[in-house]
Design a protein around this motif. Structure first.
Motif, mmCIF file in Angstrom:
data_model
loop_
_atom_site.group_PDB
_atom_site.id
_atom_site.type_symbol
_atom_site.label_atom_id
_atom_site.label_comp_id
_atom_site.label_asym_id
_atom_site.label_seq_id
_atom_site.Cartn_x
_atom_site.Cartn_y
_atom_site.Cartn_z
ATOM 1 N N PRO A 265 0.831 -1.390 0.435
ATOM 2 C CA PRO A 265 0.062 0.055 0.294
ATOM 3 C C PRO A 265 0.954 0.943 0.005
ATOM 4 N N ARG A 266 1.930 0.845 1.158
ATOM 5 C CA ARG A 266 2.798 2.621 0.379
ATOM 6 C C ARG A 266 3.678 2.834 -0.487
ATOM 7 N N LEU A 267 3.608 1.743 -1.366
ATOM 8 C CA LEU A 267 4.332 2.013 -3.000
ATOM 9 C C LEU A 267 2.936 2.026 -3.680
ATOM 10 N N GLU A 268 1.971 1.689 -3.420
ATOM 11 C CA GLU A 268 0.664 2.403 -4.366
ATOM 12 C C GLU A 268 1.011 3.703 -3.417
ATOM 13 N N HIS A 269 0.969 4.265 -2.847
ATOM 14 C CA HIS A 269 0.223 5.846 -2.807
ATOM 15 C C HIS A 269 1.659 6.707 -3.500
ATOM 16 N N ILE A 270 3.076 6.024 -3.165
ATOM 17 C CA ILE A 270 4.141 6.522 -4.044
ATOM 18 C C ILE A 270 3.691 6.996 -5.259
ATOM 19 N N PHE A 271 3.928 5.635 -5.759
ATOM 20 C CA PHE A 271 2.961 5.817 -7.722
ATOM 21 C C PHE A 271 1.999 6.181 -7.695
ATOM 22 N N ARG A 272 1.147 6.635 -7.175
ATOM 23 C CA ARG A 272 -0.089 7.399 -7.813
ATOM 24 C C ARG A 272 0.447 9.359 -7.739
ATOM 25 N N THR A 273 1.066 9.169 -6.190
ATOM 26 C CA THR A 273 1.191 10.753 -5.983
ATOM 27 C C THR A 273 2.589 11.152 -7.120
ATOM 28 N N TRP A 274 3.319 10.551 -7.594
ATOM 29 C CA TRP A 274 4.713 10.817 -8.120
ATOM 30 C C TRP A 274 3.818 10.543 -9.502
#
Length: 888
Positions: free
Chosen positions: A560-569
């Motif tokens: 979930p952290r990487l999904e958040h990072i990917f969406r944000t960037w």
């Protein structure tokens, strides 16, 4: 009747110690031999033995109170022992508490509300028992034994001394009995002046605790004086007023002379208490600490009192104390709701009091919780009781304003940490160079002494805990500081937070030398807003924290952290930005670790396509993506396509990076596996041997990448029939992995399962079974019952159980494992189908041939559809079905 001079043991609850001391003193003065735990039992004594001795050598005077009948206290054991032995119990009531049923018939005189002379009379009559005089009563003018020696004796608990200015008692004071007893014991443990510093963050109740102590033990003092100490310059006038009150100085005496006279007075007196409230500077207070045999209490947010006082840490309430406070003030509050509020407010007394006030004034629980999330600073500014000078939010605001004036570096550190996790931040590890750090933090990052000063300033203001070079903000403090930031301050704090993270970044998570530093940093890299990371180093660190977690089997946290990072960037930088594609690469791995192959492969394909278009075919990042996609293709059963892509990628890697580059060698390992899957065993073995030799030379024998390839070579050796060589290499690899990564690391557990196979192939079935059982226990503990690796291990153990003749145990374990695999991986997953085959054999051996046939037919149909008609596993299912039909 107890004869005068007889022995009396005083039994009391810790909360009633003041009463116990008063009673013991009166009895001793009257000529009794008294035993009182807090007077006669010392450090190192066996509490239970001392209590048994006391109960066996005299009578027991029991001070009945609400606290006395708490079933968790030792007092319960004391009075039940006396009742059981049918010894005389001498009861005295201190309050209106209801006694247990067995004690209610006893006549228990009460001391509640009596004046001192009357209370002494009631006490002595209770102990002496009823009697008639057998001669003329003695003339009462001589005084008791202790009075004859000059002792004044304690006053009745609750009566105030003549010299007294302590604030009024808080009628709503809750809990803290353990701390009150500890304070009393500490202050009365020696003859020198006793100085105790109550230290803790704002709102924890230090001042209220000091006030309650003063009132609880007022009868023990002839003088008690409160000194407001936040401003040291105002202390002399307050002490001079005390000198006048005691008669040591006149009203017109110069302050310096008055202080000197007060010092002489206190040195010759006993039984006095001074309270220095809200003192923050030990050095500024030191000149005013008196000598003599009295007691001094200090309340402070500053933790550094070791040179002036014995520090007593005052933290939040115990949960039971929080619930008691909330439900006493808001009676209609349900227990589970009170517990939720206590958790949200970290059991902080002032926050709980303010919360209760708002709820009592009509705010509903859902409204309060919503406001707490949306505007915590505003919420914690309301409901402050008159007994507290300022609200919790105001305390934090005043402290930050003080830092802005005196320590801007500390303020920058505070605001940066407010955007990180509530765990300790390892400031002492901020040793990496940072490009253009914020001005306020530049000195801190480059000068250890400046960093030490900043940590000290935060600790002194009670805004952070500082230990072993780390800084930790409480969650509520964090939230309030964060909420009080202006937009400009928020931007500065974000830049400072990223500077701290990059300065503490230990290096790539794949490098074993960095591993000791990662656990302290990971929580903060998971907490920071990805949108606040604007540098290459900061973004790389955020992704690497997730890689560190995935390497340890924690993909469920990383995903979930990487999904958040990917969406944000993606939103912030665009889908083709290099840093967005970094995140995509890490995210694809997380999908794979969580067995989400569809999304993982799609993301890997998209990433490779974008990198080829943006960076070119031969860019190192493009080649890394190509290597990763080759693994995804193989995972999806496209072995030939995976092999072709791996061969092309390896050729490009060798040409661009060289044959010994770690990236090249990783691709070579991937290609070797693809060759093995294509049936080219010799080519696969040769490439694996060459790759392993290079990795040992380039990365070292104990590098995880090297050990992973060593395990691949062990598989090649086993496939070639070299079972003993494979076993030796696997054992060596496992020993190294355990030493480097630890016995519970996922890679070590995977290797242990491989070694179990090698042991079985060598005929060492018992050793194989024992190792599989150990691996299953560890995987259940580390990964959980339903993790695919745990279930694969359970399936293997079921096989060993079956081969050992434990058919029923094998069947039970296999049925449970199959049910979990179907739920976790799906009915058509190869591991699920493999376990279904094992269960079919178990059913057949148990005589349930028809059930075994039905299960095998279903498994064969699924394998034909998923793996194809000619796959070895499909053919194995077909052979089992033929055998079962023959058995039927």
């Amino acid at each position: 009747m107890v004869e005068v001079g007889g022995r009396v043991f005083v039994s009391h609850a810790g909360a009633d110690r003041a009463w116990a001391e008063w009673v013991a003193w009166q009895l001793q003065d009257a000529g009794y031999e008294v035993e009182l735990d807090c007077w006669d039992w010392g450090a190192g004594d066996n509490f239970v033995l001392k209590m048994n001795e006391a109960l066996g050598s005299g009578r027991m005077l029991a001070l009945f109170s609400e606290a006395y009948f708490d079933p968790e206290r030792f007092t319960t054991q004391e009075w039940t022992a006396v009742v059981a032995a049918k010894e005389k119990l001498i009861p005295l009531r201190l309050d209106a508490a209801s006694a247990p049923q067995v004690l209610r018939p006893l006549i228990a005189p009460s001391l509640e509300g009596l004046e001192v002379d009357e209370a002494r009379r009631v006490l002595l009559e209770a102990v002496a028992g009823p009697r008639r005089p057998d001669g003329e009563p003695a003339f009462p003018g001589g005084g008791g034994r202790l009075r004859g020696m000059g002792g004044s004796g304690p006053r009745l608990p609750g009566s105030l001394p003549r010299v007294w200015n302590l604030p009024g008692r808080n009628a709503g004071f809750t809990g803290r009995e353990g701390l009150l007893v500890h304070l009393r014991q500490a202050l009365t443990s020696g003859s020198r002046v006793a100085v105790e510093a109550l230290r803790g963050r704002g709102g924890v109740g230090k001042t209220q605790l000091a006030i309650e102590y003063g009132h609880r033990f007022a009868g023990e003092y002839e003088l008690a004086w409160w000194i407001r100490s936040e401003e040291p310059a105002l202390i002399p006038d307050q002490l001079a007023a005390l000198a006048v009150k005691t008669g040591a100085a006149q009203a017109d005496t110069e302050p310096g002379e008055a202080l000197e006279a007060l010092g002489e007075e206190l040195r010759t007196r006993g039984r006095w208490l001074l309270v220095f409230d809200n003192a923050e500077d030990p050095a500024a207070l030191a000149p005013y600490l008196p000598g003599g045999s009295g007691h001094v209490l200090i309340t402070s947010r500053n933790p550094h009192w070791q040179d002036a006082a014995i520090a007593v840490e005052v933290d939040g309430f115990a949960r039971t104390e929080s619930l008691s406070l909330l439900q006493a003030r808001v009676p209609e509050l349900a227990g589970h709701d009170a517990d939720r509020l206590a958790q949200e407010l970290e059991d902080l007394p002032l926050a709980l009091v303010q919360c209760a006030a708002l709820l009592r004034d009509g705010l509903t629980l859902p409204q309060y919780l919503r406001l707490l999330r949306e505007n915590i600073s505003k919420v914690l500014d309301k409901g402050c009781p008159y007994s507290y000078p300022v609200s919790l939010a105001a305390q934090i605001r005043l402290s930050t304003e003080h830092l802005a004036d005196t320590q801007p570096t500390a303020l920058a550190l505070l605001q940066a940490c407010a955007l990180l996790a509530p765990e300790p931040f390892p400031l002492h590890t901020c040793t990496q160079p940072v490009t253009d750090p914020p001005l306020a933090l530049a000195a801190l990052l480059n000068d250890p002494l400046e960093a030490s000063d900043a940590r000290g300033a935060l600790a002194q203001q009670g805004l952070a805990r500082v230990q072993d070079g780390a800084v930790q903000l409480h969650r509520l403090t964090q939230a309030v500081v964060r909420d009080q930031l202006t937009p400009a301050e928020r931007g500065s704090a974000a830049r400072a937070a990223e500077a701290l993270l990059t300065a503490a970044y230990p290096g790539r998570a794949s490098d074993p030398t960095t591993w000791p530093a990662w656990p302290d940093l990971v929580p903060h890299l998971l907490e920071v807003d990805p949108a606040d990371l604007t540098t290459e180093d900061g973004r790389n660190a955020a992704c690497d924290a997730c890689w560190y977690l995935m390497d340890r089997g924690n993909a469920s946290i990383a995903l979930p952290r990487l999904e958040h990072i990917f969406r944000t960037w993606t939103r912030q930088l665009g889908p083709d930005h290099e840093h967005t594609l970094w995140a995509a690469n890490y995210l694809a791995r997380a999908y794979g670790d969580m067995r989400n192959h569809t999304q993982g492969r799609a993301l890997a394909e998209d990433t490779l396509e974008r990198r080829r278009r943006v960076l070119g075919e031969d860019d190192p990042h493009t080649l890394t993506s190509a290597s990763n996609l080759a693994s995804w293709l193989a995972e999806s059963g496209e072995v030939e396509a995976a092999r072709v892509l791996a061969e092309d990628t390896l050729e490009r890697q060798r040409r661009i990076r060289g044959e010994d580059h770690p990236g090249t060698l990783i691709t070579a390992s991937i290609l070797a596996n693809r060759l093995a899957e294509s049936g080219e065993a010799e080519a696969a073995r040769a490439l694996t041997e060459d790759t392993l030799e290079r990795l040992r030379r380039v990365l070292g024998e104990d590098n995880p990448r090297t050990l992973h390839t060593a395990l691949d070579l062990a598989d090649r050796l086993a496939e070639s029939g070299e079972v003993e060589a494979s076993r030796v290499l696997t054992e060596d690899t496992l020993e190294r992995l355990r030493r480097v990564l630890g016995e519970d690391h996922p890679h070590a557990l995977h290797t242990a399962l491989d070694l179990a196979d090698r042991l079985a192939e060598s005929g060492e079935t018992e050793a194989a079974r024992a190792l599989t059982e150990d691996t299953l226990e560890r995987r259940r503990r580390v990964l959980g019952e339903d993790h695919p690796h745990t279930l694969i291990t359970a399936s293997n153990l079921a096989r060993w159980l079956a081969e050992s003749g434990e058919a029923e145990a094998s069947r039970v374990l296999t049925e449970d494992t199959l049910e979990r695999l179907r739920r976790v991986l799906g009915e058509d997953h190869p591991h699920t189908l493999h376990t279904a085959s094992i269960l079919a054999i178990d059913l057949a051996q148990s005589g349930e041939v028809e059930a075994a046939r039905v299960l095998t037919e279903d498994t064969l149909e699924r394998r034909r559809r998923v793996l194809g008609e000619d796959d070895p596993h499909t053919l194995h299912s077909a052979q089992i079905l033929i055998w079962l039909r023959g058995e039927a």
